[in-house]
Scaffold this active site. Structure first.
Site, PDB file in Angstrom:
ATOM      1  N   ARG A 165      -2.134 -10.282   6.850  1.00  0.00           N
ATOM      2  CA  ARG A 165      -1.801  -9.571   7.550  1.00  0.00           C
ATOM      3  C   ARG A 165      -1.869  -7.844   6.919  1.00  0.00           C
ATOM      4  NH1 ARG A 165       2.907  -8.680   3.773  1.00  0.00           N
ATOM      5  NH2 ARG A 165       2.634 -10.235   1.507  1.00  0.00           N
ATOM      6  N   GLY A 166      -1.466  -7.132   7.014  1.00  0.00           N
ATOM      7  CA  GLY A 166      -1.646  -5.737   6.769  1.00  0.00           C
ATOM      8  C   GLY A 166      -2.789  -5.158   6.535  1.00  0.00           C
ATOM      9  N   ILE A 167      -2.942  -4.173   5.505  1.00  0.00           N
ATOM     10  CA  ILE A 167      -4.587  -3.944   5.111  1.00  0.00           C
ATOM     11  C   ILE A 167      -5.902  -4.506   5.255  1.00  0.00           C
ATOM     12  CG2 ILE A 167      -5.614  -2.214   3.768  1.00  0.00           C
ATOM     13  CD1 ILE A 167      -3.266  -1.274   2.900  1.00  0.00           C
ATOM     14  N   ASP A 192      -5.137 -18.196  -3.396  1.00  0.00           N
ATOM     15  CA  ASP A 192      -4.799 -17.434  -4.099  1.00  0.00           C
ATOM     16  C   ASP A 192      -5.032 -17.040  -5.621  1.00  0.00           C
ATOM     17  OD1 ASP A 192      -2.903 -17.219  -6.528  1.00  0.00           O
ATOM     18  OD2 ASP A 192      -1.316 -18.268  -5.186  1.00  0.00           O
ATOM     19  N   ASN A 202      -8.087  -6.737  -2.391  1.00  0.00           N
ATOM     20  CA  ASN A 202      -7.608  -5.833  -1.338  1.00  0.00           C
ATOM     21  C   ASN A 202      -6.144  -6.243  -1.383  1.00  0.00           C
ATOM     22  OD1 ASN A 202      -5.586  -4.791   1.266  1.00  0.00           O
ATOM     23  ND2 ASN A 202      -5.529  -7.287   1.036  1.00  0.00           N
ATOM     24  N   TYR A 236       4.138  -1.212 -10.974  1.00  0.00           N
ATOM     25  CA  TYR A 236       3.555  -1.309 -10.016  1.00  0.00           C
ATOM     26  C   TYR A 236       1.995  -0.597 -10.360  1.00  0.00           C
ATOM     27  CZ  TYR A 236       1.032  -0.838  -5.489  1.00  0.00           C
ATOM     28  OH  TYR A 236      -0.076  -0.694  -4.492  1.00  0.00           O
ATOM     29  N   LYS A 289      -2.414  -0.922 -10.958  1.00  0.00           N
ATOM     30  CA  LYS A 289      -3.077  -0.572 -10.644  1.00  0.00           C
ATOM     31  C   LYS A 289      -4.031   0.498 -11.458  1.00  0.00           C
ATOM     32  CE  LYS A 289      -2.454  -1.715  -6.130  1.00  0.00           C
ATOM     33  NZ  LYS A 289      -3.557  -3.139  -5.877  1.00  0.00           N
ATOM     34  N   ASP A 311       1.598   1.339   6.681  1.00  0.00           N
ATOM     35  CA  ASP A 311       2.870   0.834   7.766  1.00  0.00           C
ATOM     36  C   ASP A 311       2.242  -0.337   7.397  1.00  0.00           C
ATOM     37  OD1 ASP A 311       4.992   1.231   8.803  1.00  0.00           O
ATOM     38  OD2 ASP A 311       4.215   1.574  10.884  1.00  0.00           O
TER      39      ASP A 311
HETATM   40  N1  LIG Z   1       0.722  -0.221   1.774  1.00  0.00           N
HETATM   41  C1  LIG Z   1       0.645   0.398   1.315  1.00  0.00           C
HETATM   42  O1  LIG Z   1       1.328   2.098   0.998  1.00  0.00           O
HETATM   43  C2  LIG Z   1      -0.513   0.638   0.020  1.00  0.00           C
HETATM   44  C3  LIG Z   1      -0.305   2.033  -0.989  1.00  0.00           C
HETATM   45  C4  LIG Z   1      -1.639   1.630  -1.645  1.00  0.00           C
HETATM   46  C5  LIG Z   1      -2.034   0.936  -1.830  1.00  0.00           C
HETATM   47  N2  LIG Z   1      -1.686  -0.494  -1.525  1.00  0.00           N
HETATM   48  C6  LIG Z   1      -2.517  -1.890  -1.734  1.00  0.00           C
HETATM   49  O2  LIG Z   1      -3.519  -1.940  -0.569  1.00  0.00           O
HETATM   50  C7  LIG Z   1      -3.665  -4.090  -0.632  1.00  0.00           C
HETATM   51  C8  LIG Z   1      -3.030  -4.396   0.484  1.00  0.00           C
HETATM   52  O3  LIG Z   1      -1.527  -4.405   0.496  1.00  0.00           O
HETATM   53  P1  LIG Z   1      -0.440  -4.367   1.832  1.00  0.00           P
HETATM   54  O4  LIG Z   1      -0.182  -2.983   2.014  1.00  0.00           O
HETATM   55  O5  LIG Z   1      -1.422  -4.062   2.861  1.00  0.00           O
HETATM   56  O6  LIG Z   1       0.805  -4.867   1.201  1.00  0.00           O
HETATM   57  P2  LIG Z   1       1.242  -6.423   2.588  1.00  0.00           P
HETATM   58  O7  LIG Z   1       1.194  -6.109   3.633  1.00  0.00           O
HETATM   59  O8  LIG Z   1       2.629  -6.586   0.867  1.00  0.00           O
HETATM   60  O9  LIG Z   1       0.114  -7.091   1.737  1.00  0.00           O
HETATM   61  C9  LIG Z   1      -0.070  -7.716   0.911  1.00  0.00           C
HETATM   62  C10 LIG Z   1      -1.493  -9.042   0.126  1.00  0.00           C
HETATM   63  O10 LIG Z   1      -1.673  -9.565  -0.589  1.00  0.00           O
HETATM   64  C11 LIG Z   1      -1.726 -10.377  -0.209  1.00  0.00           C
HETATM   65  N3  LIG Z   1      -1.309 -11.298  -2.184  1.00  0.00           N
HETATM   66  C12 LIG Z   1      -0.617 -10.760  -2.298  1.00  0.00           C
HETATM   67  N4  LIG Z   1      -0.738 -11.902  -3.631  1.00  0.00           N
HETATM   68  C13 LIG Z   1      -1.896 -12.596  -3.733  1.00  0.00           C
HETATM   69  C14 LIG Z   1      -2.561 -13.573  -4.097  1.00  0.00           C
HETATM   70  N5  LIG Z   1      -1.562 -14.064  -5.473  1.00  0.00           N
HETATM   71  N6  LIG Z   1      -3.644 -14.147  -3.606  1.00  0.00           N
HETATM   72  C15 LIG Z   1      -3.860 -13.624  -2.396  1.00  0.00           C
HETATM   73  N7  LIG Z   1      -3.401 -12.944  -2.238  1.00  0.00           N
HETATM   74  C16 LIG Z   1      -2.054 -12.239  -2.202  1.00  0.00           C
HETATM   75  C17 LIG Z   1      -1.004 -11.384   0.360  1.00  0.00           C
HETATM   76  O11 LIG Z   1      -0.571 -12.444   1.281  1.00  0.00           O
HETATM   77  P3  LIG Z   1       0.441 -13.280   1.530  1.00  0.00           P
HETATM   78  O12 LIG Z   1       0.364 -12.814   2.984  1.00  0.00           O
HETATM   79  O13 LIG Z   1       0.546 -14.728   1.228  1.00  0.00           O
HETATM   80  O14 LIG Z   1       1.861 -13.106   0.691  1.00  0.00           O
HETATM   81  C18 LIG Z   1      -0.671  -9.931   1.695  1.00  0.00           C
HETATM   82  O15 LIG Z   1      -1.853 -10.504   2.618  1.00  0.00           O
HETATM   83  C19 LIG Z   1      -2.445  -4.014  -1.827  1.00  0.00           C
HETATM   84  O16 LIG Z   1      -3.086  -4.415  -3.319  1.00  0.00           O
HETATM   85  C20 LIG Z   1      -1.186  -2.624  -2.232  1.00  0.00           C
HETATM   86  O17 LIG Z   1      -1.158  -2.982  -3.157  1.00  0.00           O
HETATM   87  C21 LIG Z   1      -1.062  -0.422  -0.482  1.00  0.00           C
END
Ligand SMILES: NC(=O)c1ccc[n+]([C@@H]2O[C@H](COP(=O)([O-])OP(=O)(O)OC[C@H]3O[C@@H](n4cnc5c(N)ncnc54)[C@H](OP(=O)(O)O)[C@@H]3O)[C@@H](O)[C@H]2O)c1
Length: 239
Positions: free
Chosen positions: A15-17, A55, A78, A143, A147, A177
């Site tokens: 999901r997500g990014i 994981d 990611n 967090y 990071k 988003d």
């Molecule tokens: N969204 C933002 O505004 C933002 C801004 C700065 C940085 N980021 C970074 O961008 C990256 C992607 O985040 P996102 O925004 O796409 O968030 P997200 O939608 O919450 O997705 C997080 C992803 O990380 C996975 N994950 C979490 N714990 C894990 C583990 N132990 N092993 C494997 N996968 C794991 C989740 O898998 P599950 O589906 O299994 O939970 C999910 O696919 C992250 O590193 C986040 O910190 C995001």
């Protein structure tokens, strides 16, 4: 680094990014993308996609992934977690979990895949960090610390892995988003815009990719006076 004909592995690809990274890699001609997620049924299916359960905090699973994906030349770290735990009052287990996933999990992936990248000519690692690595904010202290650790790790790995010709790049962004930001009513980039900017940077050899203006401003402010950057906190300073 040409992504056309590359073999990539993306963590957190369900999901997500992470999901957007898989789409963008395929659009750029990647030969194969290992789309990894804790629940591999969450990743997209396709002829060039290899779904894999992973994981990143499970060292056996990380080693198993490396034993299967020996052809990887692009590693996209990611996967990440934000618990919104404040440092002074948040649950200690939340603070530890963020460090376990964001820092130690990412490092475990690097350690498992660095020899594979070396064997495949060097390749690239992209570590997803955040604007929070450079900016303290209420409810993001834990967090942000994790990071900032990823940022520091990325810089040192760049030196450590230069001898094997591995490009190590950091990605920082503010608000995208995804589920992680669902509770915040702020302007957000799309996951695909962030993934595209990151892969553009990776392809031209950028070592740090700043995906938006807020992130560029936070990086510029690193050399600023903390009394100005954190002006809301200075009333507590001793004379
Ligand atoms: N969204 C933002 O505004 C933002 C801004 C700065 C940085 N980021 C970074 O961008 C990256 C992607 O985040 P996102 O925004 O796409 O968030 P997200 O939608 O919450 O997705 C997080 C992803 O990380 C996975 N994950 C979490 N714990 C894990 C583990 N132990 N092993 C494997 N996968 C794991 C989740 O898998 P599950 O589906 O299994 O939970 C999910 O696919 C992250 O590193 C986040 O910190 C995001």
């Amino acid at each position: 680094m040409h992504l056309n004909s590359s073999t990539a592995l993306v963590t957190g690809a369900g999901r997500g990014i992470g999901r957007a990274f898989v789409d963008e890699l395929l659009a750029r001609g990647a030969t194969k993308v290992y789309a990894t997620a804790r629940d591999d049924s969450s990743v997209i299916r396709g002829p060039r996609v290899v779904p894999m359960a992973l994981d990143i905090t499970d060292t056996e699973a990380v080693d198993h992934a490396a034993s299967i994906a020996g052809d990887v030349d692009v590693l996209i770290n990611n996967a990440g977690l934000s618990t919104l735990a404040p440092l002074a009052t948040g649950a200690p287990e939340d603070i530890r979990r963020e460090m376990e996933i964001n820092y130690f999990g990412t490092l475990a992936m690097v350690r498992a895949f660095a020899p594979i990248l070396a064997g495949n000519g060097g390749g690239s690692i992209l570590n997803v960090s955040s604007v929070m690595s450079w900016l303290g904010m209420e409810h993001s202290g834990s967090y942000g610390a994790s990071k900032a650790a990823v940022w520091s790790m990325t810089n040192s790995l760049r030196i450590e892995l230069s001898g094997q010709n591995t490009q190590v790049t950091g990605l920082h962004m503010a608000s995208t988003d995804t589920d992680m930001m669902s509770g915040f009513d702020v302007p957000k980039n799309t996951p695909h815009a962030v993934a595209a900017a990151a892969l553009d940077g990776l392809e031209v050899g950028d070592l740090e990719i700043l995906a938006d203006d807020d992130t560029r401003s936070a990086k510029a402010n690193l050399s600023g006076d903390p009394a100005e950057v954190y002006s809301q906190a200075v009333r507590h300073r001793l004379p």
